[in-house]
Design a protein around this motif. Sequence first.
Motif, PDB file in Angstrom:
ATOM      1  N   MET A   1      50.276 -18.322  28.163  1.00  0.00           N
ATOM      2  CA  MET A   1      49.774 -19.679  28.273  1.00  0.00           C
ATOM      3  C   MET A   1      50.728 -20.511  29.136  1.00  0.00           C
ATOM      4  SD  MET A   1      47.026 -20.230  26.295  1.00  0.00           S
ATOM      5  CE  MET A   1      46.115 -19.279  25.123  1.00  0.00           C
ATOM      6  N   ASP A 103      50.513 -17.975  22.231  1.00  0.00           N
ATOM      7  CA  ASP A 103      50.769 -16.735  22.974  1.00  0.00           C
ATOM      8  C   ASP A 103      50.121 -15.522  22.309  1.00  0.00           C
ATOM      9  OD1 ASP A 103      52.056 -17.851  25.104  1.00  0.00           O
ATOM     10  OD2 ASP A 103      54.068 -17.226  24.517  1.00  0.00           O
ATOM     11  N   THR A 106      46.863 -14.297  23.981  1.00  0.00           N
ATOM     12  CA  THR A 106      46.869 -13.631  25.285  1.00  0.00           C
ATOM     13  C   THR A 106      47.017 -12.112  25.112  1.00  0.00           C
ATOM     14  OG1 THR A 106      49.266 -13.768  25.570  1.00  0.00           O
ATOM     15  CG2 THR A 106      47.966 -15.667  26.311  1.00  0.00           C
ATOM     16  N   THR A 128      46.853 -15.715  30.625  1.00  0.00           N
ATOM     17  CA  THR A 128      47.620 -16.874  31.060  1.00  0.00           C
ATOM     18  C   THR A 128      47.165 -17.328  32.448  1.00  0.00           C
ATOM     19  OG1 THR A 128      49.529 -16.149  29.786  1.00  0.00           O
ATOM     20  CG2 THR A 128      49.948 -17.716  31.556  1.00  0.00           C
ATOM     21  N   GLU A 133      41.945 -19.738  29.703  1.00  0.00           N
ATOM     22  CA  GLU A 133      42.997 -20.584  29.142  1.00  0.00           C
ATOM     23  C   GLU A 133      42.644 -22.058  29.302  1.00  0.00           C
ATOM     24  OE1 GLU A 133      47.621 -22.031  29.606  1.00  0.00           O
ATOM     25  OE2 GLU A 133      47.005 -20.228  30.685  1.00  0.00           O
TER      26      GLU A 133
END
Length: 166
Positions: A1, A103, A106, A128, A133
Amino acid sequence: MRWVTHQVGALGAAIWLQLPLAGLAAAWVGGILPDVFDQKLAGLFANRQKAFNRIHRGFTHWPGLWLALVFAAVLLVPREGEYLLRPVCVGLAVGGLSHVVLDMLTPQGIPLLPFSRRNRFSLKLCKTGSFGEYAFLATMIVCMWIFLREEVYSEAHRIVRTFWGA
């Protein structure tokens, strides 16, 4: 991210927890702390990028670290620090924890064990910097507006009264 996603998520968590202004500011900073720590540590090596790739999403992204810091801030910071020290410590820890949670969405995920690069957990929701996102970021902002707007208004009003005596 990206950092903006981490900071918005940390701010949302701090507002939801009704932290005062010092806690909100600390959460905003805490939202990027895990990556900042990784970057600073990587800077100690000759090949900074190679070191960062090895270090990133290791111990600083382990949820146990940030959960322990949240509990420590709540339980160990003296009551005398209620107005500044405690909210700052809680805010930093909540920001770090929100970073790790984001995180986890992801593909790279987060470590399940503090010093392991193998056992990772990921929900694989978005990459990311991807459209996913930014769609998630927009969704967070809309949810914050819908569910937290009263808290934001009351906190803003309290801040204005504090600073301008209104």
